[in-house]
Scaffold this motif. Structure first.
Motif, PDB file in Angstrom:
ATOM      1  N   GLY A  46       0.875  -1.242   0.126  1.00  0.00           N
ATOM      2  CA  GLY A  46       0.089   0.102  -0.039  1.00  0.00           C
ATOM      3  C   GLY A  46       0.709   1.184   0.053  1.00  0.00           C
ATOM      4  N   ARG A  47       1.877   1.091   0.606  1.00  0.00           N
ATOM      5  CA  ARG A  47       2.896   2.459   0.718  1.00  0.00           C
ATOM      6  C   ARG A  47       3.451   2.699  -0.602  1.00  0.00           C
ATOM      7  NH1 ARG A  47       8.031   3.994   2.612  1.00  0.00           N
ATOM      8  NH2 ARG A  47       8.917   1.731   2.397  1.00  0.00           N
ATOM      9  N   ASN A  48       3.654   1.634  -1.411  1.00  0.00           N
ATOM     10  CA  ASN A  48       4.485   1.851  -2.689  1.00  0.00           C
ATOM     11  C   ASN A  48       3.212   2.198  -3.702  1.00  0.00           C
ATOM     12  OD1 ASN A  48       7.049   1.706  -1.390  1.00  0.00           O
ATOM     13  ND2 ASN A  48       6.808  -0.643  -1.576  1.00  0.00           N
ATOM     14  N   ASP A  49       2.208   2.452  -3.615  1.00  0.00           N
ATOM     15  CA  ASP A  49       1.049   2.703  -4.701  1.00  0.00           C
ATOM     16  C   ASP A  49       1.436   3.663  -5.479  1.00  0.00           C
ATOM     17  OD1 ASP A  49      -1.593   1.887  -5.440  1.00  0.00           O
ATOM     18  OD2 ASP A  49      -1.650   4.214  -5.482  1.00  0.00           O
ATOM     19  N   THR A  50       1.319   3.668  -6.907  1.00  0.00           N
ATOM     20  CA  THR A  50       1.791   4.779  -7.766  1.00  0.00           C
ATOM     21  C   THR A  50       0.688   5.841  -7.939  1.00  0.00           C
ATOM     22  OG1 THR A  50       0.720   3.345  -9.572  1.00  0.00           O
ATOM     23  CG2 THR A  50       3.096   3.091  -9.119  1.00  0.00           C
ATOM     24  N   GLU A  51      -0.465   5.686  -7.205  1.00  0.00           N
ATOM     25  CA  GLU A  51      -1.468   6.710  -7.381  1.00  0.00           C
ATOM     26  C   GLU A  51      -1.055   7.806  -6.394  1.00  0.00           C
ATOM     27  OE1 GLU A  51      -3.555   6.970  -9.726  1.00  0.00           O
ATOM     28  OE2 GLU A  51      -2.804   5.300 -10.566  1.00  0.00           O
ATOM     29  N   GLY A  52      -0.194   7.711  -5.480  1.00  0.00           N
ATOM     30  CA  GLY A  52      -0.113   8.731  -4.444  1.00  0.00           C
ATOM     31  C   GLY A  52      -0.866   8.410  -3.271  1.00  0.00           C
ATOM     32  N   THR A  53      -1.655   7.625  -3.197  1.00  0.00           N
ATOM     33  CA  THR A  53      -2.687   7.485  -1.924  1.00  0.00           C
ATOM     34  C   THR A  53      -2.224   6.117  -1.223  1.00  0.00           C
ATOM     35  OG1 THR A  53      -4.364   6.594  -2.920  1.00  0.00           O
ATOM     36  CG2 THR A  53      -4.169   9.187  -2.628  1.00  0.00           C
ATOM     37  N   PHE A  54      -2.400   6.072   0.150  1.00  0.00           N
ATOM     38  CA  PHE A  54      -2.084   4.646   0.561  1.00  0.00           C
ATOM     39  C   PHE A  54      -3.690   3.597   0.379  1.00  0.00           C
ATOM     40  CE2 PHE A  54      -2.690   2.028   4.660  1.00  0.00           C
ATOM     41  CZ  PHE A  54      -1.485   1.198   4.393  1.00  0.00           C
ATOM     42  N   MET A  55      -3.350   2.831  -0.441  1.00  0.00           N
ATOM     43  CA  MET A  55      -4.334   1.824  -0.745  1.00  0.00           C
ATOM     44  C   MET A  55      -4.254   0.799  -0.058  1.00  0.00           C
ATOM     45  SD  MET A  55      -5.825   3.562  -3.130  1.00  0.00           S
ATOM     46  CE  MET A  55      -7.060   2.451  -3.552  1.00  0.00           C
ATOM     47  N   TRP A  56      -4.973   0.791   1.149  1.00  0.00           N
ATOM     48  CA  TRP A  56      -5.177  -0.474   2.032  1.00  0.00           C
ATOM     49  C   TRP A  56      -6.087  -1.527   1.479  1.00  0.00           C
ATOM     50  CZ3 TRP A  56      -2.810  -3.490   4.748  1.00  0.00           C
ATOM     51  CH2 TRP A  56      -3.218  -4.517   5.529  1.00  0.00           C
ATOM     52  N   ALA A  57      -5.843  -2.691   0.780  1.00  0.00           N
ATOM     53  CA  ALA A  57      -6.923  -3.447   0.498  1.00  0.00           C
ATOM     54  C   ALA A  57      -6.900  -4.572   1.348  1.00  0.00           C
ATOM     55  CB  ALA A  57      -6.347  -3.973  -0.866  1.00  0.00           C
ATOM     56  N   GLY A  58      -6.317  -4.717   2.545  1.00  0.00           N
ATOM     57  CA  GLY A  58      -6.354  -5.652   3.507  1.00  0.00           C
ATOM     58  C   GLY A  58      -5.404  -6.862   3.379  1.00  0.00           C
ATOM     59  N   LEU A  59      -5.473  -7.804   3.860  1.00  0.00           N
ATOM     60  CA  LEU A  59      -4.406  -8.937   3.867  1.00  0.00           C
ATOM     61  C   LEU A  59      -5.081 -10.195   3.794  1.00  0.00           C
ATOM     62  CD1 LEU A  59      -1.650 -10.024   4.168  1.00  0.00           C
ATOM     63  CD2 LEU A  59      -1.762  -9.853   6.725  1.00  0.00           C
ATOM     64  N   ASP A  60      -4.849 -10.838   2.768  1.00  0.00           N
ATOM     65  CA  ASP A  60      -5.437 -12.367   2.544  1.00  0.00           C
ATOM     66  C   ASP A  60      -4.561 -13.461   3.241  1.00  0.00           C
ATOM     67  OD1 ASP A  60      -6.644 -14.541   1.980  1.00  0.00           O
ATOM     68  OD2 ASP A  60      -6.236 -14.276  -0.269  1.00  0.00           O
ATOM     69  N   ARG A  61      -4.984 -13.810   4.588  1.00  0.00           N
ATOM     70  CA  ARG A  61      -3.947 -14.755   5.254  1.00  0.00           C
ATOM     71  C   ARG A  61      -3.755 -15.892   4.714  1.00  0.00           C
ATOM     72  NH1 ARG A  61      -0.737 -11.644   9.213  1.00  0.00           N
ATOM     73  NH2 ARG A  61      -2.071 -10.207   9.988  1.00  0.00           N
ATOM     74  N   GLY A  62      -4.549 -16.508   3.799  1.00  0.00           N
ATOM     75  CA  GLY A  62      -4.626 -17.766   3.317  1.00  0.00           C
ATOM     76  C   GLY A  62      -4.483 -18.791   4.243  1.00  0.00           C
ATOM     77  N   ASP A  63      -3.294 -19.589   3.930  1.00  0.00           N
ATOM     78  CA  ASP A  63      -2.955 -20.619   4.753  1.00  0.00           C
ATOM     79  C   ASP A  63      -1.878 -20.222   5.791  1.00  0.00           C
ATOM     80  OD1 ASP A  63      -4.930 -22.316   3.460  1.00  0.00           O
ATOM     81  OD2 ASP A  63      -3.617 -22.789   1.920  1.00  0.00           O
ATOM     82  N   SER A  64      -1.812 -19.127   5.961  1.00  0.00           N
ATOM     83  CA  SER A  64      -0.533 -18.788   7.126  1.00  0.00           C
ATOM     84  C   SER A  64      -0.928 -19.337   8.352  1.00  0.00           C
ATOM     85  CB  SER A  64      -0.336 -17.248   7.107  1.00  0.00           C
ATOM     86  OG  SER A  64      -1.521 -16.503   7.541  1.00  0.00           O
ATOM     87  N   GLY A  65      -2.147 -19.463   8.939  1.00  0.00           N
ATOM     88  CA  GLY A  65      -2.524 -19.994  10.072  1.00  0.00           C
ATOM     89  C   GLY A  65      -2.966 -18.842  10.988  1.00  0.00           C
ATOM     90  N   LYS A  66      -2.823 -17.717  10.748  1.00  0.00           N
ATOM     91  CA  LYS A  66      -3.055 -16.534  11.809  1.00  0.00           C
ATOM     92  C   LYS A  66      -4.417 -16.125  11.266  1.00  0.00           C
ATOM     93  CE  LYS A  66       1.768 -15.076  11.699  1.00  0.00           C
ATOM     94  NZ  LYS A  66       2.793 -14.093  11.512  1.00  0.00           N
TER      95      LYS A  66
END
Length: 238
Positions: free
Chosen positions: A218-238
């Motif tokens: 999100g911090r490296n988004d090219t549009e200049g805004t913080f694009m927080w799209a959440g986090l897909d934990r998948g099978d990380s177990g958390k």
């Protein structure tokens, strides 16, 4: 959610200042629920019915919303009182018909069981210090939070099922993901880059590299805004 949930949020504010054992006091907080209408009487008159529900501490509310380019960010008023869960896309599309024969009716949860889950454990020093740091980071980002959010995070951590230090770290990371990062969604990166770096460092200290990487995206988004799209934990177990 800003419109439809506002009345309930107002009643929850009133709940903090009443005596729940008083019937008259409880009426100030009760939420009327319309349950449709029915035909009554010999003349067949139609009458609307409603019940009033007292939203006690043992009542949880869950709601859903779609998120696309037309969706407004949730306000701090909602975020301060809620836990936001974002669901990632499914890895594969499943076409499964539910087996109705396998559905088992569950018995109601007893009040004793509910209360046993609310036995709080003292939040350890490292976590307290991290919450203080988090408050300082958000103040620099011009998104400070007050007692409500601080108490909410402490309570979430204290009631987390895993009571050791690592469990409390996981719990606080949950709160950063669910309460803090949504507050920064859409903000101008040039104004919050320093705060995001500090936040990344704090999450790294809490031993969650998955969330560190998600913040970096999100911090490296090219549009200049913080694009927080959440986090897909998948099978990380958390």
């Amino acid at each position: 959610v800003e419109y439809y949930f506002s009345e309930l949020l107002s009643r929850l504010e009133v709940r903090r200042s009443i005596d729940p054992s008083s019937r008259e006091e409880r009426r100030k907080v009760e939420v009327p629920l319309e349950i449709g209408h029915a035909i009554r009487g010999k003349q067949g008159a139609v009458r609307d019915y409603s019940v009033s529900l007292y939203p006690g501490e043992n009542l949880l509310f869950a709601g859903t919303m779609n998120e696309d380019e037309s969706t407004m960010s949730l306000s701090d008023k909602v975020l301060d009182r809620a836990t936001v869960l974002r669901f990632g896309r499914p890895a594969e599309v499943m076409h499964v018909q539910p087996d109705m024969a396998s559905i088992v009716e569950s018995s109601p949860l007893s009040l004793g069981n509910w209360k046993s889950w609310l036995e709080e454990t003292r939040v350890q020093g490292e976590i307290q210090e991290a919450i203080v740091k988090l408050g300082e980071v958000m103040s620099k980002a011009q998104a400070p939070f007050g007692h409500r959010v601080t108490h909410g995070m402490n309570r979430y951590v204290a009631l987390y099922p895993v009571k050791d230090l690592q469990g409390q770290r996981h719990a606080l990371v949950d709160q950063i993901e669910q309460k803090i990062l949504p507050k920064l969604r859409g903000r101008d990166l040039s104004a919050i880059q320093g705060s995001l770096l500090q936040l990344t460092s704090l999450v790294s200290e809490l031993k969650d590299e998955d969330l560190v990487r998600a913040i970096e995206v999100g911090r490296n988004d090219t549009e200049g805004t913080f694009m927080w799209a959440g986090l897909d934990r998948g099978d990380s177990g958390k």
